[in-house]
Design a protein around this motif. Structure first.
Motif: not given
Lengths: 313, 142
Positions: A86-92, A107-111, A264-272
């Motif tokens: 839930i926390f990760s959803s909030f930061t996302m 954005l970089i910090g939150l991702l 999802g983590m792979v995708l987040i790594g990519w947009i990071l």
């Protein structure tokens, strides 16, 4: 696209860098992409609904299995994982906002926090899976636990010294049948040595060459555990039948969910990486938003999995 | 491919303008692509989700009998609605996205409830193994 952009530029029009040539406006591009992601999410929901269907049907027919087997799960680890997700959803969700406003550092910090939460979730999941593996709490015939779950009540059983339920051996036909099936493989060679068996009239009685299977209607034959594991786990004969199915459902549902977390983590790594490069701003944040939608769906699935698997009764 | 139309021009002009002072505009929703949620709302939704998670664990500790399943599902449904409406922007989105998602949920519900209805219809014919009458190596429990 670059050619188009060049043409547009030479014609005196400004063409946004990230607008694909087949869209008129960034808004149209954003809405089309978002609709596409939502359609993809519906297929994900339907994929998981097949597993939720299996869960519902099995739980409706065998509630005792779920009430018993869920006691093997650690609801505190599951609860902590829920909060992590839930926390990760909030930061996302906040990251999407930051990308819309062009706040690059935020954005970089939150991702990064979101990605770390993903690792945290998987680490806790790893601890849970490892415990289940070591305690023999797996699917099918690999379900071979050494002790009943804490707080479980098995009728008529007193552990460890009591041998409650001791009755006259062979008093029931089923027990006699079980004994017969256990002794059949041993007597089969003797039959082969003395030639074909004949009945009173002298006709040869045909016998199957296949020994009786060591599996009874309730799963493994009743004497399996005392024969191979010793009488100290006599309780295995008294727990609800087919507890292993719960663990089959548990592992396939949480496992598929875990695969989605990894995706999802792979995708987040990519947009990071792209946000470090400075790709996103008010005019173009589509990948952040769409990855966010996927990540929230993974959260949604867990919101239902947690009470259904960990918090029964 | 004709950005001559007024809407597109206005949009792009707005976009470039807001790129200039994006940091300064923090906190005030701008009129670019998509909808910007205020941080306060995000924090409130997160707080609500945490409270509901604690609530669902607390409810599971209580002895509600068959109602515990419905209570747990109701809490999960509220949590899912919060996530979908705010974190997933569904409340501020084009309504068609909500139609797509709700339609999918309706079909998933139909799928599960038909399977469940069918299964329960035949429940009386299944081979049941009474849990209080088990065969053990030492004889039967009953």
């Amino acid at each position: 696209m670059s050619q188009t952009a060049h043409v547009e530029a030479s014609a005196g029009h400004e063409h946004p860098k990230n607008l694909a040539h087949h869209f008129d406006t960034p808004e149209q591009q954003f809405d089309a992409g978002k609709l596409g992601v939502w359609l993809f999410l519906t297929t994900e929901v339907l994929l998981f609904s097949g597993l939720f269907c299996a869960y519902s049907v099995y739980r409706a027919n065998h509630p005792e299995v779920f009430e018993y087997a869920h006691l093997y799960l650690n609801k505190w680890l599951g609860g902590i994982n829920t909060l992590v997700l839930i926390f990760s959803s909030f930061t996302m969700a906040w990251a999407v906002r930051a990308s819309q406003l062009g706040q690059r550092k935020l954005l970089i910090g939150l991702l990064s926090i979101t990605l770390l939460c993903g690792f945290g979730f998987l680490s806790i999941k790893y601890i849970e899976y490892k415990n289940k593996w070591e305690e023999g709490l797996l699917w099918g015939l690999r379900y071979q636990p050494d002790k009943p779950p804490e707080h479980s009540v098995i009728p008529g059983l007193v552990l460890p010294e009591g041998k409650a339920g001791e009755g006259a051996p062979g008093s029931a036909p089923a027990t006699a049948a079980a004994n017969a099936s256990a002794s059949a493989p041993a007597s089969a060679p003797a039959v082969a040595a003395t030639g074909p068996q004949r009945n009173a009239e002298g006709y040869v009685v045909e016998q199957s060459q296949i020994p009786p299977a060591p599996v009874g209607p309730k799963g493994i034959a009743p004497n399996y555990y005392t024969k191979y594991k010793g009488p100290e786990i006599e309780w295995r004969g008294r727990e609800p039948a087919n507890v292993n199915v719960f663990f089959g459902i548990y592992f396939i549902m949480t496992g598929l969910h875990g695969l989605h977390v990894i995706a999802g983590m792979v995708l987040i790594g990519w947009i990071l990486r792209r946000s470090v490069r400075g790709d996103f701003g008010p005019g173009y944040f589509n990948p952040v938003d769409f990855t966010g939608l996927y990540w929230h769906l993974v959260d949604l699935v867990w919101i239902f999995l947690f009470p259904l698997l960990y918090l029964i009764k | 491919m004709t950005p001559e139309d007024g809407l597109g021009k206005a949009l792009m002009a707005n976009m470039h303008e807001s790129t200039g002072h994006a940091e300064g505009a923090a906190g005030t929703p701008h009129q670019g692509v998509g909808h910007v949620l205020p941080v306060k709302l995000l924090v409130a939704v997160f707080g609500g989700l945490v409270i509901l998670t604690i609530l669902t664990v607390a409810v599971s500790e209580m002895n509600l009998g068959p109602w515990s399943l419905y209570a747990a599902l109701a809490v999960a449904l509220v949590k899912a609605t919060l996530v979908a409406l705010y974190f997933m922007h569904l409340r501020y989105d084009k309504p068609f996205n909500a139609v797509v998602f709700l339609g999918c949920l309706i079909f998933a519900t139909l799928f599960i409830s038909f399977a469940l209805t069918d299964s329960l219809y035949y429940k009386s014919t299944k081979i049941s193994i009474p849990t209080d009458h088990m065969h053990t190596p030492f004889g039967d429990t009953k």
